[in-house]
Design an enzyme around this catalytic site. Structure first.
Site, short mmCIF file in Angstrom:
data_model
loop_
_atom_site.label_atom_id
_atom_site.label_comp_id
_atom_site.label_asym_id
_atom_site.label_seq_id
_atom_site.Cartn_x
_atom_site.Cartn_y
_atom_site.Cartn_z
N GLY A 172 0.79 -1.22 0.00
CA GLY A 172 0.00 0.00 0.00
C GLY A 172 0.82 1.27 0.00
O GLY A 172 0.31 2.35 -0.33
N ASP B 255 1.18 -11.57 6.67
CA ASP B 255 1.82 -10.77 5.62
C ASP B 255 3.14 -10.18 6.08
O ASP B 255 3.86 -9.57 5.29
CB ASP B 255 0.88 -9.64 5.15
CG ASP B 255 0.51 -8.68 6.26
OD1 ASP B 255 0.23 -9.15 7.37
OD2 ASP B 255 0.50 -7.46 6.03
N ASN B 256 3.48 -10.37 7.35
CA ASN B 256 4.75 -9.88 7.87
C ASN B 256 5.72 -11.01 8.16
O ASN B 256 6.66 -10.85 8.94
CB ASN B 256 4.52 -9.06 9.15
CG ASN B 256 3.89 -7.72 8.86
OD1 ASN B 256 4.03 -7.20 7.75
ND2 ASN B 256 3.19 -7.16 9.82
N ASP C 141 9.39 -5.52 8.33
CA ASP C 141 8.43 -4.55 8.88
C ASP C 141 8.70 -4.24 10.35
O ASP C 141 8.29 -4.97 11.24
CB ASP C 141 6.99 -5.02 8.67
CG ASP C 141 6.54 -4.84 7.23
OD1 ASP C 141 7.16 -4.03 6.52
OD2 ASP C 141 5.59 -5.50 6.80
#
Length: 495
Positions: free
Chosen positions: A92, A252-253, A262
């Site tokens: 994003g 997703d991390n 992240d």
């Protein structure tokens, strides 16, 4: 003036399948200015740091100019976020410029983070304030120096623009480097849509890129799962051995390549507590320090589920095969963890007594609110016959009387077990127990100074953390835990 920036891009991800990404150019910023270039990393990637430190190079790092050979994309993925399924996510606020080959012959992503909106921004501005960029630069490079597999920071630039969060903040862009940015959530996205062609192509790419040895296995996709489980078990054990709390271990991390990614609400513990939580969004302690191994196991189960049809055409058989691999995670993790923790107290070989000593020490540390990093870093000083020297790490904290009995038992056991002598044990302990970690209060002080235009504290902290095991009494301010008024109890996501 030559405006050519020579980066030898060799892009492979865009050739896997066009379902994996959207082509997306960065959005230009008004007045980019260089904050820092990681010269050593640039040279490792065969990128001339002097070229980056030119007006044209800074334009590339800001996303205002596209270097020759770059093919910018934003990647798509899904995730379980705090246990809840989100079927559509993606980069994003990050754009992958392309891939380069490092000096070790391996492939690396070069990505801009905070470079503007993408099709996956979900209404966000795609930007990053200066603070999160500096935080990620500091912590990722500190993790590298600590020997933890991690994404790294190639450069940081300020944007000249204001980013609106709760207030207006200066904007910045981080250039992040990773072996790849392929996540468990990347597999989940396509598996949830039963797009098995994309899952297969993605798995083949991961095997070729990260785990080529599994190609010779009888069942390469099962072997891929096993390799990822092994990599994650070792990674989480390293986190635990350093008191690191990721803060947002969503699927997703978790990169399938086994690197930490992240650095939003992450933190290194000051006082040891197994239930320690810093993240402001982790209201129920799901991602507390002590929960990280179990969460990693849970996340890996979703990777396993995404690979089931590739592993065997019969679902029942596939489930049995992946369950056996997943069931091995706890033992694999525990072996790594015990090895690392025994080394931290000077034992090169894991033993039942060594594990008992570690458990007893952690219990005492929690009961007496001992600083995790300093306790282990100062432990070697207690092997000196005359006690800790005046300029030793052990003098940075006081040892509760209740730890004396443990200390004597530990010293006696070391003398009984070791065949190399106490000096050699001390030297070994000082290679695995850092003195300097990126403490929350130091990072916050750096960010506050930077927001006011002073980047000197940032550079000093990055330079100090590059040598985490080398204690100097002149730099003890970077080793000390926070005073009560300095303590940072909550950390925040960069978005």
């Amino acid at each position: 003036m030559d405006l050519t920036i020579n980066i030898s891009f060799d892009n492979s991800y865009i050739q896997v399948a066009d379902t994996l990404f959207s082509r997306q150019l960065p959005t230009a910023v008004s007045q980019p200015d260089l904050i820092r270039i990681n010269d050593a990393l640039a040279n490792f990637l065969s990128i001339d740091p002097a070229q980056l430190n030119t007006p044209a190079g800074i334009e590339v790092l800001a996303g205002n100019r596209i270097a020759e050979g770059s093919e910018p994309i934003a990647t798509v993925y899904a995730a379980h976020q705090f246990g809840q399924w989100n079927p559509q996510l993606g980069d994003g606020r990050a754009i992958l410029l392309g891939e380069v080959i490092g000096a070790n012959g391996l492939r690396y992503d070069v990505q801009l983070k905070g470079s503007g909106p993408t099709p996956y921004s979900r209404g966000g501005d795609g930007r990053s304030p200066l603070g999160p960029v500096l935080r990620e630069y500091i912590v990722s490079e500190a993790m590298y120096a600590l020997g933890v597999p991690t994404t790294r920071s190639l450069a940081a630039v300020s944007s000249g623009d204001t980013v609106i969060r709760e207030q207006g903040l200066p904007g910045a862009i981080l250039t992040r480097v990773a072996r790849s940015h392929i996540r468990i959530g990347t597999f989940q996205f396509f598996a949830a849509r039963e797009d098995w062609d994309s899952v297969t192509r993605l798995a083949d790419h991961v095997i070729a890129r990260h785990y080529p040895d599994v190609l010779s296995a009888e069942n390469p996709y099962l072997a891929l799962l096993s390799a990822v489980i092994q990599a994650q078990a070792e990674l989480i054990a390293r986190w635990q051995s350093l008191g690191f709390i990721h803060g947002v271990m969503n699927t997703d991390n978790m990169l399938v390549g086994g690197e930490t990614v992240d650095y939003g609400p992450c933190a290194f513990m000051d006082e040891y507590h197994a239930g320690r939580v810093y993240s402001s969004i982790d209201h129920n302690g799901r991602y507390a320090y002590g929960n990280q191994p179990a969460i990693a196991h849970w996340n890996l189960s979703w990777l396993a589920q995404s690979l089931l049809p590739l592993i065997h055409s019969d679902e029942e058989t596939a489930v049995a095969l992946v369950r056996a691999e997943l069931d091995a995670f706890a033992d694999i993790y525990q072996q790594y963890y015990e090895c690392m923790m025994c080394q931290k107290i000077g034992l090169p070989v894991v033993s039942e007594k060594g594990n008992e000593l570690v458990s007893e020490l952690l219990a005492l540390m929690q009961a007496h609110k001992m600083d995790f990093t300093l306790m282990f870093a100062g432990l070697a000083d207690y092997l000196d016959k005359s006690g800790p020297a005046p300029d030793s790490v052990a003098n940075l904290f006081s040892l509760p009387a209740e730890l004396q009995a443990w200390l004597q038992e530990w010293q006696y056991y070391l003398q009984q077990q070791s065949g190399v002598g106490l000096i050699a044990i001390q030297q070994q302990m000082r290679t695995v127990n850092p003195v300097y970690i990126p403490r929350n209060h130091l990072i916050e002080e750096v960010i506050q100074a930077a927001n006011s235009g002073d980047l000197v504290p940032f550079h000093r902290l990055v330079d100090r953390l590059a040598h985490p095991f080398d204690y100097s009494i002149d730099d003890q301010i970077y080793a000390l835990p926070p005073r009560p008024e300095q303590e940072v109890a909550r950390t925040f996501c960069g978005t």
